[in-house]
Design a protein around this motif. Structure first.
Motif, PDB file in Angstrom:
ATOM      1  N   ARG A 206       0.834  -1.205   0.000  1.00  0.00           N
ATOM      2  CA  ARG A 206       0.000   0.000   0.000  1.00  0.00           C
ATOM      3  C   ARG A 206       0.871   1.259   0.000  1.00  0.00           C
ATOM      4  N   MET A 207       1.920   1.282   0.814  1.00  0.00           N
ATOM      5  CA  MET A 207       2.787   2.461   0.899  1.00  0.00           C
ATOM      6  C   MET A 207       3.556   2.689  -0.399  1.00  0.00           C
ATOM      7  N   ALA A 208       3.852   1.608  -1.110  1.00  0.00           N
ATOM      8  CA  ALA A 208       4.629   1.728  -2.349  1.00  0.00           C
ATOM      9  C   ALA A 208       3.832   2.380  -3.476  1.00  0.00           C
ATOM     10  N   VAL A 209       2.489   2.218  -3.483  1.00  0.00           N
ATOM     11  CA  VAL A 209       1.682   2.684  -4.620  1.00  0.00           C
ATOM     12  C   VAL A 209       0.838   3.915  -4.302  1.00  0.00           C
ATOM     13  N   THR A 210       0.991   4.469  -3.104  1.00  0.00           N
ATOM     14  CA  THR A 210       0.184   5.632  -2.724  1.00  0.00           C
ATOM     15  C   THR A 210       1.067   6.841  -2.450  1.00  0.00           C
ATOM     16  N   PRO A 211       0.521   8.069  -2.618  1.00  0.00           N
ATOM     17  CA  PRO A 211       1.302   9.273  -2.292  1.00  0.00           C
ATOM     18  C   PRO A 211       1.500   9.416  -0.785  1.00  0.00           C
TER      19      PRO A 211
END
Length: 326
Positions: free
Chosen positions: A160-165
């Motif tokens: 989740r952290m990799a694909v979100t701002p």
């Protein structure tokens, strides 16, 4: 009776029971030291390997969870745009979550692998020797499955952290809280089934290949320990074969993990695969980013296996030196 008590006290004072105590303590240390060594070596191996390839890993995940067509040129553009927009260290966004996951994952996986090798070696009569092919494959698969089961929610958070701002999730705890509140606790285990199915061939083939190459090397070269570059090469081969075998399930896992922020409603392995294939095709969909994995995978696995082996050797030497000085 008084003299008997006095004799007993005298014998205790003289330390006649102490050898038994020290013997049991040393016996306990003998069993726990290898476990602690492999936990530490595995944690260090995982941390170094993942940090080295974090920018490539993040880029791969972004392509895996989108319908954008992957190419080396597009991957470079994405990395460069991220660098210009958010700065150099933004390429490691999500790496803190990766470390929180990968350190226990790698520690458990390598430690479990050593224990499974010992157990299977005793069962098949190969204690202290290289295992036959099937137990060698089984030990790797069981180690990977054990580690994945115990650390899965952390992998979900990392994806989740990799694909979100940065504005969406401020830190790891925020991801857990927001997912739990908005999507439910079950979401933390979304993609668990393809992960389990994928880790069996991945871990099994990776450990099997590395152990087999080391065994063949020892037989051919008559050297018990490969050189550094040989270990890296063996690990690279292991990573290449392991990740290629399990890659489609890795894509499915990422799509299911990030469904809550990408607008899709992936719920089953077959349904996710079917949707990916219908929209993007087999090669461009299920194998999207594989060429990048052929770059980062061998590097990461090579560093990981090499670091684990060399740290184990170093810890054993330090223990022998300490034992000699005593």
């Amino acid at each position: 009776m008084g003299s008997g008590v006095q004799e007993q006290r005298a014998s205790l004072a003289q330390g006649e029971v102490l050898p038994l105590a020290s013997s049991s303590q040393s016996e306990g240390l003998k069993h726990t030291r290898p476990v602690l060594n492999s936990l530490f070596s595995g944690a260090l191996a995982g941390a170094l390997a993942k940090t080295a390839v974090a920018p490539l890993d993040r880029t791969k995940i972004i392509f895996q969870v989108s319908s954008a067509r992957f190419s080396a040129k597009e991957a470079y553009r994405l990395i460069y745009r991220t660098y210009l927009k958010d700065g150099f260290f933004s390429l490691w966004r999500g790496n803190s979550a990766t470390m929180v996951r990968v350190i226990p994952y790698a520690a458990i996986q390598f430690c479990a692998h050593e224990q499974y090798k010992r157990l299977l070696g005793g069962y098949y009569g190969f204690q202290g020797k290289a295992l036959p092919p099937f137990p060698r494959l089984l030990a790797g698969s069981m180690a990977g499955t054990t580690a994945a089961m115990l650390t899965y929610p952390l992998d979900m958070v990392r994806a989740r952290m990799a694909v979100t701002p940065k504005e969406m999730y401020s830190n790891i705890l925020h991801v857990f809280v927001r997912i739990s509140r908005e999507e439910g606790l079950k979401t933390l285990y979304r993609g668990f089934n393809p992960t389990m199915l994928g880790v069996i061939p991945y871990a099994g083939i990776s450990f099997f290949t590395y152990e087999t190459l080391k065994k063949l090397h020892a037989e051919r070269s008559e050297r018990p320990h490969p050189y550094l570059y040989e270990r890296l090469a063996f690990g690279a081969c292991a990573g290449l074969l392991g990740q290629s075998a399990s890659y489609p399930l890795d894509v499915v896992r990422r799509r299911m993990q990030t469904a809550g922020v990408t607008g899709h409603t992936y719920s089953t392995i077959f349904g996710t695969m079917k949707e990916i294939v219908s929209e993007e095709g087999v090669i461009r969909g299920l194998y999207k980013g594989l060429s990048m994995n052929w770059v980062k995978g061998p590097i990461a696995v090579g560093i990981s296996f090499t670091t684990f082996d060399l740290t184990q050797i170093l810890l054993r030497k330090l223990h022998q030196m300490g034992h000699t000085t005593r």
